[in-house]
Design a protein around this motif. Structure first.
Motif, PDB file in Angstrom:
ATOM      1  N   ARG A 387      41.640   3.054  34.393  1.00  0.00           N
ATOM      2  CA  ARG A 387      42.221   3.402  33.082  1.00  0.00           C
ATOM      3  C   ARG A 387      41.112   3.482  32.021  1.00  0.00           C
ATOM      4  NH1 ARG A 387      47.872   2.780  32.913  1.00  0.00           N
ATOM      5  NH2 ARG A 387      47.966   2.022  30.782  1.00  0.00           N
ATOM      6  N   GLY A 388      40.581   2.334  31.623  1.00  0.00           N
ATOM      7  CA  GLY A 388      39.495   2.328  30.652  1.00  0.00           C
ATOM      8  C   GLY A 388      39.841   3.050  29.376  1.00  0.00           C
ATOM      9  N   ILE A 389      40.990   2.738  28.799  1.00  0.00           N
ATOM     10  CA  ILE A 389      41.481   3.465  27.640  1.00  0.00           C
ATOM     11  C   ILE A 389      40.557   3.240  26.444  1.00  0.00           C
ATOM     12  CG2 ILE A 389      43.437   3.792  26.087  1.00  0.00           C
ATOM     13  CD1 ILE A 389      45.219   2.665  28.322  1.00  0.00           C
ATOM     14  N   ALA A 390      40.024   4.307  25.922  1.00  0.00           N
ATOM     15  CA  ALA A 390      39.166   4.237  24.740  1.00  0.00           C
ATOM     16  C   ALA A 390      39.975   4.576  23.496  1.00  0.00           C
ATOM     17  CB  ALA A 390      37.998   5.198  24.880  1.00  0.00           C
ATOM     18  N   GLY A 391      39.526   4.066  22.354  1.00  0.00           N
ATOM     19  CA  GLY A 391      40.228   4.317  21.114  1.00  0.00           C
ATOM     20  C   GLY A 391      39.502   3.685  19.958  1.00  0.00           C
ATOM     21  N   PRO A 392      40.165   3.499  18.833  1.00  0.00           N
ATOM     22  CA  PRO A 392      39.498   2.964  17.644  1.00  0.00           C
ATOM     23  C   PRO A 392      39.198   1.472  17.722  1.00  0.00           C
ATOM     24  CG  PRO A 392      41.833   3.339  17.211  1.00  0.00           C
ATOM     25  CD  PRO A 392      41.556   3.915  18.556  1.00  0.00           C
ATOM     26  N   TRP A 393      39.682   0.792  18.761  1.00  0.00           N
ATOM     27  CA  TRP A 393      39.348  -0.612  18.964  1.00  0.00           C
ATOM     28  C   TRP A 393      37.898  -0.715  19.450  1.00  0.00           C
ATOM     29  CZ3 TRP A 393      43.683   1.912  20.640  1.00  0.00           C
ATOM     30  CH2 TRP A 393      43.576   2.578  21.873  1.00  0.00           C
ATOM     31  N   ASP A 394      37.372  -1.953  19.520  1.00  0.00           N
ATOM     32  CA  ASP A 394      35.977  -2.150  19.918  1.00  0.00           C
ATOM     33  C   ASP A 394      35.861  -2.173  21.436  1.00  0.00           C
ATOM     34  OD1 ASP A 394      34.349  -2.671  17.392  1.00  0.00           O
ATOM     35  OD2 ASP A 394      36.073  -3.971  17.094  1.00  0.00           O
ATOM     36  N   GLY A 395      35.139  -1.205  22.006  1.00  0.00           N
ATOM     37  CA  GLY A 395      34.965  -1.131  23.445  1.00  0.00           C
ATOM     38  C   GLY A 395      36.223  -0.639  24.136  1.00  0.00           C
ATOM     39  N   PRO A 396      36.192  -0.539  25.463  1.00  0.00           N
ATOM     40  CA  PRO A 396      37.385  -0.105  26.189  1.00  0.00           C
ATOM     41  C   PRO A 396      38.444  -1.197  26.208  1.00  0.00           C
ATOM     42  CG  PRO A 396      35.679  -0.753  27.731  1.00  0.00           C
ATOM     43  CD  PRO A 396      35.058  -0.810  26.367  1.00  0.00           C
ATOM     44  N   GLU A 465      50.656   4.570  22.839  1.00  0.00           N
ATOM     45  CA  GLU A 465      49.333   4.887  22.304  1.00  0.00           C
ATOM     46  C   GLU A 465      49.368   4.999  20.784  1.00  0.00           C
ATOM     47  OE1 GLU A 465      46.500   4.842  24.173  1.00  0.00           O
ATOM     48  OE2 GLU A 465      48.013   4.033  25.543  1.00  0.00           O
ATOM     49  N   PHE A 466      50.430   5.570  20.246  1.00  0.00           N
ATOM     50  CA  PHE A 466      50.587   5.658  18.795  1.00  0.00           C
ATOM     51  C   PHE A 466      50.584   4.265  18.183  1.00  0.00           C
ATOM     52  CE2 PHE A 466      53.362   5.411  15.095  1.00  0.00           C
ATOM     53  CZ  PHE A 466      52.902   6.438  14.281  1.00  0.00           C
ATOM     54  N   LEU A 467      51.358   3.347  18.758  1.00  0.00           N
ATOM     55  CA  LEU A 467      51.460   2.001  18.195  1.00  0.00           C
ATOM     56  C   LEU A 467      50.166   1.222  18.329  1.00  0.00           C
ATOM     57  CD1 LEU A 467      55.054   1.030  19.395  1.00  0.00           C
ATOM     58  CD2 LEU A 467      54.355   1.645  17.072  1.00  0.00           C
ATOM     59  N   ALA A 468      49.442   1.386  19.446  1.00  0.00           N
ATOM     60  CA  ALA A 468      48.164   0.688  19.609  1.00  0.00           C
ATOM     61  C   ALA A 468      47.159   1.128  18.546  1.00  0.00           C
ATOM     62  CB  ALA A 468      47.605   0.938  21.009  1.00  0.00           C
TER      63      ALA A 468
END
Length: 587
Positions: A387-396, A465-468
């Motif tokens: 998975r390794g979901i990337a986004g605006p959080w720090d790191g995967p 994903e929207f809520l995260a």
């Protein structure tokens, strides 16, 4: 022969018991777990003592904790968190009681109606359920949650999201607000001191800000049972049901038998006849007949009992479409005190109708560490588990372990702010309860609970994903120095719909009044009867409003009664007549 037998004394069964006892019916309640009659003596604030799934006092199993917990087969990476005993899972819930979003109901015609699971609406309108919401809100009672440091910081983040403060109980659009909590507000010294000498009843009333909601509420010290702060049904509806002959004209107190596991619902020629149960302490089997049986064992045990009773399942919908709010966890680290461990565990929320909701969640260290090491994305920075979901959080996204987890936890839970994403997920066919091929226990075949986290619908994934991303934006706006996302695997805390009510016989188990389509005089009134994921909000008050409505239908259909919700004023569960009668009964 009883008028009504109710299977389960949790969030739904206790409500039906109280409502029917109020109107003079002879009600027997059978609960498979224990009754904690003296929580101050029987409970502790030690997290493992409460929540160990094998031996904790909040487990699914018999009263004797030296005996094994009840087994459930979970053929995937998941953790099913439920509680048996009087009060059911409300014993460890946070008391959050927001109403469902109107888009989850029949007849909704708002501009965002296509955002919802429109194939599985409730078979009545939101407006029709509002009087039942109001009835439950008055009975528990429900209040606006008291605010503390963590709520101040959470709302600071909400102010950066560009959405308004919500001022109504009905959610009409994106907004934020204090929780609507079934927790009595602090009075006297409560919330003003940590001195134990000043936190006993009556010098203190309501929530004492101890922060131990998940381990059950036993405060204030010396308070009557129906005046303990958190309005779990063992503190609210069950005391009312046990004293109905005292405070309700014509009422009849229920008979409550605990540590009694129902093993069969008996039916003949398409009509219910009664139940058979097993006394956990002795193994003795007993049976009793009733005019009506109401199943309230929860979204796992109710379909299991249906299957073990060999009741008809003509459309193959029993046990199917288990929804769980597809939970996820995001948290931020701050360089100042957040007060995360103090006060009601969750007192602030953010609404995004069509997607779900966010809420702040304060935990004690053990459960906090569990939340930070529970992921479907593997170990953060080591492997992604595909998975390794990337986004605006720090790191995967991923779980914390080793030095990173140690550093976060040593910084202290009062330097964290947690945000739980609660998704408006679809009623998914392959998420279901069946009977396991594993060896049966003493109560029959055990349940197999299947969740496919990687087989969710596109809408469910989009919503999560929207809520995260909104949770991350909120935490950054509140001043978090680092933000982490866990990407939870299946964590069924909010479980719905395995015996869903619906508009069509083709895709539901019970009708609009909660009566089984395949067996007359058999009703379902727990979370399993919910038609969908209620739009994302915490499900308990919707279950209790629907259970109140179902009790009214039982009374009208089979006992010649009139509807009462619109014609009477509800009695509040904190009524002093209940306290006096409980004292007389030694309860």
């Amino acid at each position: 022969m009883r008028d009504v037998i109710i299977i389960g004394a949790g969030g739904g069964g206790a409500v039906v018991a109280k409502e029917l006892a109020t109107h003079g019916l002879d009600v027997l309640v059978l609960e498979g777990g224990p009754r904690h009659a003296r929580p101050r003596q029987e409970w502790s604030r030690l997290e493992n003592d409460a929540n160990n799934p094998l031996s904790g006092y909040f487990r699914v199993g018999p009263e004797d904790r030296s005996k094994p917990a009840h087994y459930r087969e979970l053929p995937q990476n998941s953790f099913l968190w439920q509680v048996s005993g009087v009060g059911g899972t409300t014993q460890h819930y946070f008391g959050n009681n927001p109403r469902a979003y109107p888009g989850a109901f029949a007849g909704y015609d708002g501009p965002d109606k296509a955002m919802y699971d429109i194939a599985h609406h409730f078979p009545f309108s939101y407006d029709e359920l509002v009087p039942y919401y109001e009835w439950v809100e008055a009975t528990l009672p429900v209040h606006t949650a008291p605010m503390g440091t963590k709520e101040e910081i959470y709302f600071r983040g909400c102010e950066t999201l560009g959405i308004p403060v919500q001022t109504t109980k009905t959610t009409l659009g994106p907004s934020y607000r204090p929780q609507e909590n079934a927790i009595l507000p602090p009075g006297g010294h409560a919330g003003r001191t940590t001195d134990p000498a000043q936190l006993a009843y009556p010098a203190s009333t309501g929530c004492t800000f101890c922060g131990h909601c998940f381990q059950g509420c036993a405060t204030p010290v010396d308070a009557p049972r129906n005046l303990l702060a958190k309005r779990s049904t063992d503190n609210s509806y069950i005391p009312m049901a046990l004293t109905a002959d005292t405070w309700s004209p014509g009422g009849k107190a229920i008979t409550l038998i605990t540590d009694a596991m129902v093993t069969k619902v008996r039916a003949e020629r398409g009509e219910v006849k009664g139940v058979t149960w097993r006394e956990n302490s002795t193994g003795e089997l007993r049976s009793e007949d009733a005019s009506v049986v109401v199943m309230c064992g929860g979204a796992v045990e109710t379909p299991r009992l249906w299957f073990n009773s060999e009741l008809p399942n003509p459309n193959d919908w029993v046990g199917r479409r288990f929804t769980d709010h597809y939970l996820d966890w995001t948290f931020g680290l701050f360089d100042h005190d957040t007060g995360s461990s103090r006060g009601p565990a969750s007192a602030a929320r953010t609404e995004y109708p069509g997607y779900g909701m966010l809420m702040n969640t304060g935990l004690m260290p053990g459960i906090e560490a569990f939340a930070l090491t529970f992921s479907d994305s593997g170990i953060r920075g080591h492997y992604t588990n595909g998975r390794g979901i990337a986004g605006p959080w720090d790191g995967p996204a991923g779980r914390l372990i080793g030095p990173e987890l140690k550093d976060v936890m040593l910084g202290g839970i009062d330097r964290m702010l947690n945000v739980l994403s609660i998704v408006d997920d679809d009623v998914t066919p392959d998420n279901r309860v069946t009977l396991s091929a594993m060896p049966s226990d003493e109560n029959g075949s055990v349940p197999k609970v299947t969740f496919h986290n990687r087989g969710r619908t596109q809408r469910s994934v989009r919503n999560r994903e929207f809520l995260a991303r909104k949770a991350t934006e909120l935490l950054r706006g509140a001043g978090a120095k680092e933000v982490f996302r866990m990407d939870f695997p299946a964590l069924p805390l909010h479980v719905h719909s395995t015996m869903r009510m619906g508009q069509s016989e083709a895709n539901s188990v019970v009708d609009h009044g909660g009566e089984a389509r395949a067996v007359r005089r058999l009703f379902v009134a727990d979370n399993s009867a919910l038609a969908n994921s209620v739009g994302g909000p915490n499900p308990t008050i919707t279950t209790q409003a629907v259970a109140t409505r179902t009790a009214e239908h039982v009374f009208q259909r089979y006992f010649g009664g009139d509807p009462w919700v619109r014609s009477q004023a509800p009695v509040v569960s904190t009524d002093t007549r209940i306290s006096r009668r409980l004292a007389e009964l030694g309860l």
